[in-house]
Scaffold this motif. Structure first.
Motif, mmCIF file in Angstrom:
data_model
loop_
_atom_site.group_PDB
_atom_site.id
_atom_site.type_symbol
_atom_site.label_atom_id
_atom_site.label_comp_id
_atom_site.label_asym_id
_atom_site.label_seq_id
_atom_site.Cartn_x
_atom_site.Cartn_y
_atom_site.Cartn_z
ATOM 1 N N UNK A 172 0.836 -1.204 0.000
ATOM 2 C CA UNK A 172 0.000 0.000 0.000
ATOM 3 C C UNK A 172 0.866 1.248 0.000
ATOM 4 N N UNK A 173 1.944 1.224 0.783
ATOM 5 C CA UNK A 173 2.834 2.378 0.831
ATOM 6 C C UNK A 173 3.381 2.693 -0.558
ATOM 7 N N UNK A 174 3.651 1.641 -1.344
ATOM 8 C CA UNK A 174 4.206 1.828 -2.688
ATOM 9 C C UNK A 174 3.231 2.489 -3.634
ATOM 10 N N UNK A 175 1.948 2.165 -3.502
ATOM 11 C CA UNK A 175 0.975 2.632 -4.493
ATOM 12 C C UNK A 175 0.182 3.856 -4.038
ATOM 13 N N UNK A 176 0.237 4.195 -2.752
ATOM 14 C CA UNK A 176 -0.543 5.334 -2.241
ATOM 15 C C UNK A 176 -0.258 6.646 -2.980
ATOM 16 N N UNK A 177 1.001 6.951 -3.344
ATOM 17 C CA UNK A 177 1.225 8.208 -4.068
ATOM 18 C C UNK A 177 0.475 8.307 -5.393
ATOM 19 N N UNK A 178 0.015 7.166 -5.920
ATOM 20 C CA UNK A 178 -0.720 7.166 -7.184
ATOM 21 C C UNK A 178 -2.232 7.271 -6.976
ATOM 22 N N UNK A 179 -2.675 7.290 -5.723
ATOM 23 C CA UNK A 179 -4.086 7.415 -5.396
ATOM 24 C C UNK A 179 -4.426 8.873 -5.067
ATOM 25 N N UNK A 180 -5.679 9.252 -5.273
ATOM 26 C CA UNK A 180 -6.106 10.609 -4.914
ATOM 27 C C UNK A 180 -6.426 10.724 -3.430
ATOM 28 N N UNK A 181 -7.038 9.685 -2.881
ATOM 29 C CA UNK A 181 -7.453 9.725 -1.486
ATOM 30 C C UNK A 181 -7.614 8.296 -0.970
ATOM 31 N N UNK A 182 -7.742 8.175 0.347
ATOM 32 C CA UNK A 182 -7.821 6.857 0.979
ATOM 33 C C UNK A 182 -9.024 6.779 1.901
ATOM 34 N N UNK A 183 -9.677 5.630 1.886
ATOM 35 C CA UNK A 183 -10.737 5.297 2.840
ATOM 36 C C UNK A 183 -10.177 4.202 3.737
ATOM 37 N N UNK A 184 -10.022 4.494 5.021
ATOM 38 C CA UNK A 184 -9.427 3.546 5.959
ATOM 39 C C UNK A 184 -10.534 2.837 6.733
ATOM 40 N N UNK A 185 -10.534 1.511 6.707
ATOM 41 C CA UNK A 185 -11.549 0.707 7.377
ATOM 42 C C UNK A 185 -10.934 0.050 8.611
ATOM 43 N N UNK A 186 -11.437 0.420 9.786
ATOM 44 C CA UNK A 186 -10.982 -0.176 11.040
ATOM 45 C C UNK A 186 -12.058 -1.133 11.543
ATOM 46 N N UNK A 187 -11.648 -2.190 12.219
ATOM 47 C CA UNK A 187 -12.595 -3.176 12.733
ATOM 48 C C UNK A 187 -12.602 -3.199 14.247
ATOM 49 N N UNK A 188 -13.772 -3.016 14.831
ATOM 50 C CA UNK A 188 -13.898 -3.104 16.285
ATOM 51 C C UNK A 188 -13.534 -4.522 16.723
ATOM 52 N N UNK A 189 -12.605 -4.633 17.655
ATOM 53 C CA UNK A 189 -12.170 -5.939 18.124
ATOM 54 C C UNK A 189 -10.962 -6.477 17.392
ATOM 55 N N UNK A 190 -10.638 -5.878 16.222
ATOM 56 C CA UNK A 190 -9.476 -6.336 15.465
ATOM 57 C C UNK A 190 -8.470 -5.225 15.192
ATOM 58 N N UNK A 191 -8.865 -3.973 15.401
ATOM 59 C CA UNK A 191 -7.971 -2.841 15.195
ATOM 60 C C UNK A 191 -7.670 -2.183 16.533
ATOM 61 N N UNK A 192 -6.396 -2.057 16.861
ATOM 62 C CA UNK A 192 -5.992 -1.426 18.114
ATOM 63 C C UNK A 192 -5.664 0.043 17.888
ATOM 64 N N UNK A 193 -5.584 0.795 18.978
ATOM 65 C CA UNK A 193 -5.223 2.197 18.882
ATOM 66 C C UNK A 193 -3.820 2.363 18.304
ATOM 67 N N UNK A 194 -2.929 1.461 18.653
ATOM 68 C CA UNK A 194 -1.575 1.527 18.103
ATOM 69 C C UNK A 194 -1.575 1.277 16.595
ATOM 70 N N UNK A 195 -2.496 0.429 16.116
ATOM 71 C CA UNK A 195 -2.635 0.201 14.670
ATOM 72 C C UNK A 195 -3.022 1.503 13.965
ATOM 73 N N UNK A 196 -3.995 2.211 14.535
ATOM 74 C CA UNK A 196 -4.457 3.466 13.946
ATOM 75 C C UNK A 196 -3.324 4.486 13.915
ATOM 76 N N UNK A 197 -2.582 4.583 15.012
ATOM 77 C CA UNK A 197 -1.479 5.545 15.071
ATOM 78 C C UNK A 197 -0.400 5.207 14.046
ATOM 79 N N UNK A 198 -0.135 3.917 13.867
ATOM 80 C CA UNK A 198 0.860 3.507 12.881
ATOM 81 C C UNK A 198 0.388 3.836 11.467
#
Length: 227
Positions: A172-198
């Protein structure tokens, strides 16, 4: 290719029709995303998540189907998760070479794209393919050329890219510069606060159109399901 409504429902793809509370939540997300994209003249939106199991592919499919129901809009859904492509499975699309056949030069883009319909609504889908060289493909000139072709040939369409999870490699890091914008999907119970910060560290130079909070367990109607 006509999509089967029962198959869609069984795979949590609910935004193909106007009935149902869950589908309306995706319609609200659709409106907010399109308003922001129109304001900035954006065409490409990347859908990703911090880790696996957050529901990014389900979100991408539902968002695409919701957009397809608008009479003056059209959409192309591209599965670029070359580790675990899921769009074709969720939609019930079979028998196509997918994006890898285009990248490898085995098929033209026009023959790899599938027109999918549910009732009177239609959208285009470029299904995914598994590759052991996903990271290399993402950073390649071939991928850049494919994205330029998509931008040119489908310039009237919103293009949704279902990408791999952000924190599971450098794809994703490689291709993000070629995207206009990003939609980030977090999952309750599977995504931690540290994941979001990273994720925030990697998304500093990429506009984030919305953060979707998936797998909410509160009663429907008391929570919108995204922010």
């Amino acid at each position: 290719m006509r999509l089967n409504a029962d198959h869609l429902e069984n795979n949590r793809i609910v935004a193909y029709g106007t009935s149902g509370q869950n589908g309306r939540y995706y319609d609200m997300l659709r409106t907010q995303v399109l308003q922001e994209m129109d304001k900035k003249s954006w065409q490409f939106v990347a859908v990703t998540s911090p880790t696996a199991g957050c529901g990014k592919s389900v979100t991408a499919c539902n968002l695409a189907l919701s957009i397809s129901r608008l009479p003056e809009r059209s959409v192309l859904l591209v599965d670029l998760d070359l580790h675990r492509p899921a769009v074709a499975k969720y939609l019930g699309i079979n028998g196509t070479g997918g994006v890898l056949s285009v990248l490898e030069g085995r098929a033209p883009l026009s023959s790899a794209v599938v027109q999918a319909s549910v009732g009177p609504n239609r959208m285009l889908v470029l299904p995914g393919s598994v590759s052991s060289s996903s990271s290399e493909w993402m950073a390649s000139q071939t991928m850049g050329a494919l994205l330029q072709t998509i931008k040119r040939d489908f310039r009237s369409r919103i293009v949704i890219f279902d990408l791999p999870p952000l924190l599971l490699g450098d794809d994703v890091i490689s291709i993000l510069p070629r995207m206009d914008t990003t939609l980030l999907v977090a999952g309750v119970g599977s995504t931690s606060l540290s994941d979001i910060k990273e994720c925030q560290k990697h998304l500093q130079r990429t506009p984030v159109v919305r953060v979707v909070v998936n797998k909410i367990t509160e009663a429907v109607g008391s929570y919108y399901g995204y922010c």
